[in-house]
Motif scaffolding. Structure first.
Motif, PDB file in Angstrom:
ATOM      1  N   LYS A 139      76.717 -11.815   3.286  1.00  0.00           N
ATOM      2  CA  LYS A 139      75.896 -12.962   2.927  1.00  0.00           C
ATOM      3  C   LYS A 139      76.607 -14.219   3.433  1.00  0.00           C
TER       4      LYS A 139
ATOM      5  N   GLN B 202      76.439 -18.248   3.348  1.00  0.00           N
ATOM      6  CA  GLN B 202      75.797 -19.368   2.659  1.00  0.00           C
ATOM      7  C   GLN B 202      76.115 -20.664   3.384  1.00  0.00           C
TER       8      GLN B 202
ATOM      9  N   ARG C 134      71.433 -13.077   5.234  1.00  0.00           N
ATOM     10  CA  ARG C 134      72.234 -11.846   5.282  1.00  0.00           C
ATOM     11  C   ARG C 134      72.353 -11.420   6.729  1.00  0.00           C
TER      12      ARG C 134
ATOM     13  N   SER D  75      82.420 -10.161   0.960  1.00  0.00           N
ATOM     14  CA  SER D  75      80.987  -9.900   1.026  1.00  0.00           C
ATOM     15  C   SER D  75      80.178 -11.182   1.162  1.00  0.00           C
ATOM     16  N   THR D  76      80.803 -12.315   0.854  1.00  0.00           N
ATOM     17  CA  THR D  76      80.095 -13.584   0.956  1.00  0.00           C
ATOM     18  C   THR D  76      80.983 -14.580   1.694  1.00  0.00           C
ATOM     19  N   ILE D  77      80.402 -15.287   2.642  1.00  0.00           N
ATOM     20  CA  ILE D  77      81.135 -16.356   3.324  1.00  0.00           C
ATOM     21  C   ILE D  77      80.346 -17.634   3.103  1.00  0.00           C
TER      22      ILE D  77
END
Lengths: 193, 364, 532
Positions: A65, A67, A88, A162-164
């Motif tokens: 993901k 952002q 995503r 899992s998230t940047i």
């Protein structure tokens, strides 16, 4: 004996003073050293993988993901926001997005976006192929624009991330730009003479 | 002596709350309890070492006094002992570092969150933006000025209360993206064991997963200028259903606000509303009486802007003034608030311009 | 320290070229005599201690109760900033330099410092640095209000106009410290009496030698960081401004690269002083002399690789946090060795408890408490709860007040009879000690509690739950502050009159300084003593 001691002392003083001056220089050398250090470790989330990544394959087994957030620093009156808040992506695939900016003032202005990434560990794995933050962005009074960003997430991105989050702070460089413009004009004037 | 001392203290100090909290808050998350346990572990190790070292020292002080006829011995080295007290502390330190590292790794967990909130520090307030919802608001200190200057009794949440609290759901992983607008701030809620510096131009992250609904209070912990002590953090943790309801309410309120901005208000209504806005948003710098602070913040009373052309007055509030501490307020205040505060500044605080502006005329 | 058997050919000054001090103001302006300069440093430091102390009392008076009573928040910030700067750069550091000036030549058997004229310079620029700094209180916009750590951009883009004067002041005091350090190193390395090998030097000399190297290594970095600020403010560079590609966190890295060794600059000479006093009053040689030297050296080296433990919350990567946590915890080992050695020196000694010894024992106990809270702060995950709270304030005041300041008072009482030729008034000395001891603990111990309970530092007003301990701390601060008047009285009284002191002064005192008469003549060791 006393004289010998004096030369010994003088030599020592010169060495110590040199050391002090060298340490003054070292203070300044910490600036580029810090940048190098950040490049290697991604310490401040500022230094990205620049340009196109040497990506051969897209890792479809994984989604990350990404952002987008924006910050207007103090006294920056533009409207500035991502057109898409998050997406995503599969590591390795090219992705396009845009950021919306509007100069709501009554004067021509120039801005520069400064990026930052969290977690900082992910910074070296976020490659910006093309980014509006590479250049200064001028906008006439009351006009708006959509600024492009093309990026790739490196397939080498550590598994546990899992998230940047990619953040842009938009700084007003109008005064700076005027000064530069003026010097450029002066230079032109001089060469033409 | 000590009784009289305590009595004197209790007479002198504010009687509102007698609180002798000695230790760290255990907090309300798994992580905060882990940190609390770590804190207690180190504390007790220090106590044990302290008792041993000071024990030997005070034993020596009482036993080996010249007045008791003690004669000094002559030894002054002992390699075995010296190696012993170098190696043993090293082992103790490693024993402390292992659980500490494990806790650190838990803090740096990067798994995906359920709710992402951008937190931006401003001089001297916080802004909360919910990334996946269209919710964006500022959180200001709501303690009345009279309480701060000791003109009325302080309420139990003195300096730890805000107009709009951050609302998060319980039992969900909430990720905070922390940054700043001007100088460095630091966002801290002791019960979450979350403290993260808010750095202008850079973004940091922290996360929390709270088990129990409740209200948790903290403060800015990095010196950020004059009102550093007056920018609290209040987080309201709601059950999942309540949180959903709150999100829906916020969206409804936003529509209502847009509606209100199209209505016209009377001058008295604007001034009355403007006074509240002024005290919350402007008085920190320009002072409650509009006199400013010479050399730092200009006065509103008699100012060329507040008594000059109304468009320029609106512009400086909406867009701020580059190179000064005057912020752009268009993100922080609604059109109604801006119209009200402009009208207030022109017709109060010693100014008598006599004109007014309607919310619908504010171009943001 | 090795026992020194001294052969003293000339105790009295018989050299016709040497005169006593000149008369009048000129004596102090032009003097190159290490004793005169030492005295001036000490008087200067005491003055600064009082000014910084008044600021501390203003802070504590405001914090006596919740609510704003006495000062505005902006002035409060100026007070915390100036209090920190004055105490660090004006009180503690000059006091140690003053003691070094007085004692190092006498302890190593040198006639004076190696560079007497530079010595005069390094003192006399100091009052100007502080006049500049203090004058900023009267400038429009007020004095520096960004904390003694002056984090950018609060100290650059958002600073009051007076920041330029602050930068200028820091440059001058930096130059003074560097000159002082060069002088001390040159003196210790080149001026020792024959036979005074490095491993025979008193520990005060050793700790100062290492401190002087630290000063030369880091004061220029401080000068560099304030120069970068100056350029950002006035010349349009962007070292610390994100808008131009700079980084405010870089400021913190450079500042703490200076700042952490600076902390040891303020405590290593204290270790030296305590290592002189405890053996004297325990009448037993210092336990583990060489391990003391190695411990000090390793503390100094480690101080260069721990700076980011002041920055655990800025958002460092996990690896960084772990590295700086481990490196910091490592410092506990040599520090522990020192404390164990002091205790071992007392063990099976023959102790008496004159004023210097009382201060030294209080130092060991209270400094160790500060060390424990330091160890707790080193644990990175827990530091997220401690950082920038009163727990930190309690910690560094425990190492600096009953640490550095108590050691300076202990040293003053210990060597005062040597300087003035008069025995101490023990009753008044003990009165000062007990008032200070009680005052310090009542002030700073409750700060641990409010810090753990969640009170941030540098705030002019606080939530009600912190009220009780804050009033207690304020009461303690006033006790401590006013008991320093007893100290001033004691010093003045001792200069003026008192029972004649012997050369050795204290029964158990060992070392070259105790072989010369009390008061020490204006010129000592014109002919070097022989140390076997």
């Amino acid at each position: 004996m006393a004289e010998q001691n004096e030369t010994k002392t003088n030599r020592l003083v010169v060495r110590l003073a040199t050391a002090a001056i060298a340490m003054f220089g070292f203070g300044f050398a910490l600036v580029p050293l810090y940048d190098v250090f950040c490049d290697i470790t991604g310490l401040n989330g500022k230094n990205f993988g620049q340009g196109p990544a040497e990506v051969t394959s897209v890792d479809r087994s994984r989604t990350v993901k990404v952002q987008f957030v924006t910050v207007n620093p103090a006294d920056m009156p533009w409207d500035f926001r991502p057109t898409v808040r998050s997406m995503r992506v599969h590591p390795g695939e090219d992705k396009n997005t845009t950021f919306y900016a509007k100069n709501s003032t009554t004067e021509w202005m120039v801005a520069q976006a400064v990026p930052s990434v969290t977690p900082s560990e992910a910074a070296p794995f976020l490659h910006k192929v093309n980014c509006f933050c590479f250049d200064r962005q001028p906008l006439d009074a009351g006009t708006d624009t959509e600024m492009p960003l093309l990026f790739v997430v490196d397939p080498e991105l550590p598994e546990h991330i899992s998230t940047i989050t990619l953040s842009y702070a938009l700084y007003d460089l109008t005064d700076d730009q005027k000064v530069t413009q003026l010097t450029l004009d002066n230079d032109k004037g001089r060469t033409s003479l | 002596m000590s009784k009289a001392f305590t009595l004197a203290l209790s007479l002198l100090s504010t009687p509102a709350l007698a609180d002798w909290q000695l230790n760290m808050n255990e907090g309300v998350t798994a992580l905060s309890r882990e940190i609390f346990d770590l804190h207690m572990l180190i504390f007790w190790i220090c106590v044990v070492i302290g008792v041993a070292v000071f024990g030997v020292m005070f034993y020596s002080i009482f036993k080996f006094r010249k007045s008791k006829g003690a004669v000094a011995e002559h030894w002054h080295e002992n390699t075995t002992v010296e190696v012993f007290w170098t190696v043993v502390p090293s082992i103790i330190l490693i024993a402390m570092a292992v659980p500490a590292t494990a806790t650190l790794m838990d803090m740096y967990d990067t798994s995906e969150a359920d709710v992402d909130i951008q937190i931006t520090g401003y001089q001297w307030k916080w802004r909360y933006q919910y990334l996946d919802e269209d919710i964006d608001f500022f959180s200001n200190l709501s303690t009345p000025r009279e309480e701060i200057v000791n003109e009325s009794t302080k309420n139990p949440n003195y300096l730890l209360e805000v107009d709009n609290a951050l609302v998060i759901p319980a039992n969900k992983k909430v990720r905070f993206l922390v940054t700043a607008n001007d100088v460095i701030h630091s966002w801290w809620v002791p019960h979450f064991a979350v403290k993260k510096d808010a750095i202008p131009g850079f973004i940091n992250e922290a996360w929390v997963k709270v088990e129990e609904p409740g209200v948790y209070r903290g403060q800015c912990t990095e010196l950020c200028g004059k009102d550093h002590g007056f920018m609290p953090v209040v987080v309201e943790v709601k059950s999942e259903a309540d949180y959903e309801q709150w999100v829906a309410d916020q969206k409804a309120m936003k529509l209502a606000m847009a509606d209100e901005a199209s209505k016209d208000l009377s001058m008295d209504e604007l001034i009355a509303k403007g006074e509240g806005v002024y005290q919350a948003a402007c008085s920190g710098c320009h002072q409650p009486n509009g006199q400013g602070i010479p050399g730092a913040f200009p006065a509103i009373t008699g100012s060329a802007i507040a008594t000059g052309a109304i468009d320029a007055h609106i512009d400086i509030i909406v867009n701020g003034k580059t190179g000064t501490a005057m912020q752009a307020f268009k993100e922080q205040l609604s059109a109604v608030d801006i119209a009200a505060v402009v009208t207030y500044q022109r017709n109060a605080l010693g100014n008598t311009v006599g004109d007014m502006v309607q919310p619908s005329a504010i171009q943001k | 320290m090795a026992t020194v058997d001294v052969d003293l050919p000339h105790v009295k000054d018989e050299d016709p070229h040497h005169h006593g001090p000149a008369k009048g103001l000129g004596r102090w302006l032009y003097t190159t005599n290490h004793k005169d300069i030492g005295s001036m440093y000490l008087i200067f430091s005491l003055t600064m201690f009082m000014i910084g102390g008044i600021m501390a009392l203003i802070i504590r008076a405001e914090l006596f109760q919740p609510g704003l009573q006495l000062v505005e928040p902006n002035f409060f910030n100026q007070m915390t900033t100036m209090h920190g700067l004055i105490m660090v750069f004006g009180a503690v550091m000059p006091a140690f330099v003053g003691l070094a000036n007085w004692m190092i030549p006498m302890q190593i058997g040198a006639p004076d410092m190696a560079l007497p004229r530079m010595n005069n310079w390094s003192f006399w620029i100091l009052p100007f640095a502080f006049l500049i700094l203090l004058s900023s209180l009267f400038m429009p916009g007020g004095a520096p209000n960004f904390g003694w750590t002056f984090y950018a951009p609060l100290s650059t883009t958002y600073a009051p106009e007076s920041v330029t004067f602050f930068i200028f002041g820091v440059h001058i005091m930096g130059a003074s410290s560097i000159m002082g350090a060069i002088n001390i190193i040159a003196t210790i390395l080149n001026m020792r009496a024959p036979g005074m090998t490095l491993m025979k030097m008193p520990l005060f000399v050793w700790t100062w030698l290492i401190t002087a190297f630290l000063l030369i290594a880091v004061m220029p970095v401080l000068a560099g960081v304030v120069t970068m600020m100056l350029m950002d403010i006035h010349f349009g560079t962007s070292f610390f401004n994100a808008a131009g590609g700079g980084d405010p966190v870089l400021f913190q890295h450079v500042f703490w690269f200076f700042g952490h060794p600076e902390v040891y600059i303020m405590i290593l000479p204290a270790f030296g002083i305590i290592s002189e006093i405890i053996p004297t009053f325990a009448r037993k040689r210092l336990f583990g002399y060489s391990s003391m030297v190695y411990a000090v050296a390793s503390i100094a080296l480690l101080s260069f690789v721990v700076w980011a433990h002041h920055m655990f919350t800025v958002g460092m990567p996990l690896v960084g946090e772990v590295f700086f946590m481990f490196a910091t915890m490592l410092i506990a080992v040599p520090t522990g060795v020192k404390v164990f050695n002091w205790v071992a020196t007392m063990f099976r000694g023959s102790m008496t408890f004159e004023t210097p010894m009382l201060f030294a024992i209080a130092f060991v106990v209270l400094f160790t408490i500060g060390g424990f809270s330091g160890l707790m702060l080193a644990i990175a995950p827990a530091d997220f709860q401690y950082h920038d709270t009163y727990f930190v304030v309690a910690h560094f005041h425990y190492v600096l007040v009953p640490g550095a300041i108590f050691s300076i008072m202990a040293a003053t009482y210990y060597w005062l009879p040597k300087w003035t030729g008069h025995q101490l008034n023990e009753t008044m000395g003990k009165l000062h000690f007990w008032l200070s001891f009680v005052g310090v603990n009542v002030t700073f111990f409750p700060m641990h509690f409010v810090g753990l309970a969640g009170m941030p530092r540098r705030i002019p007003d606080y939530a009600l739950q912190f009220a009780d301990f804050n009033s207690m701390a304020s009461v303690g601060a006033f006790i401590f502050g006013f008991s320093q008047l007893v100290f001033i009285y004691n010093v003045i009284q001792n200069v003026r009159a008192g029972e004649k002191a012997t050369a050795q002064v204290w029964e158990g005192a060992q070392g070259l300084e105790w072989t010369i008469p009390s008061p020490a003549p204006y010129h000592t060791f014109s002919t070097p003593p022989k140390v076997d």
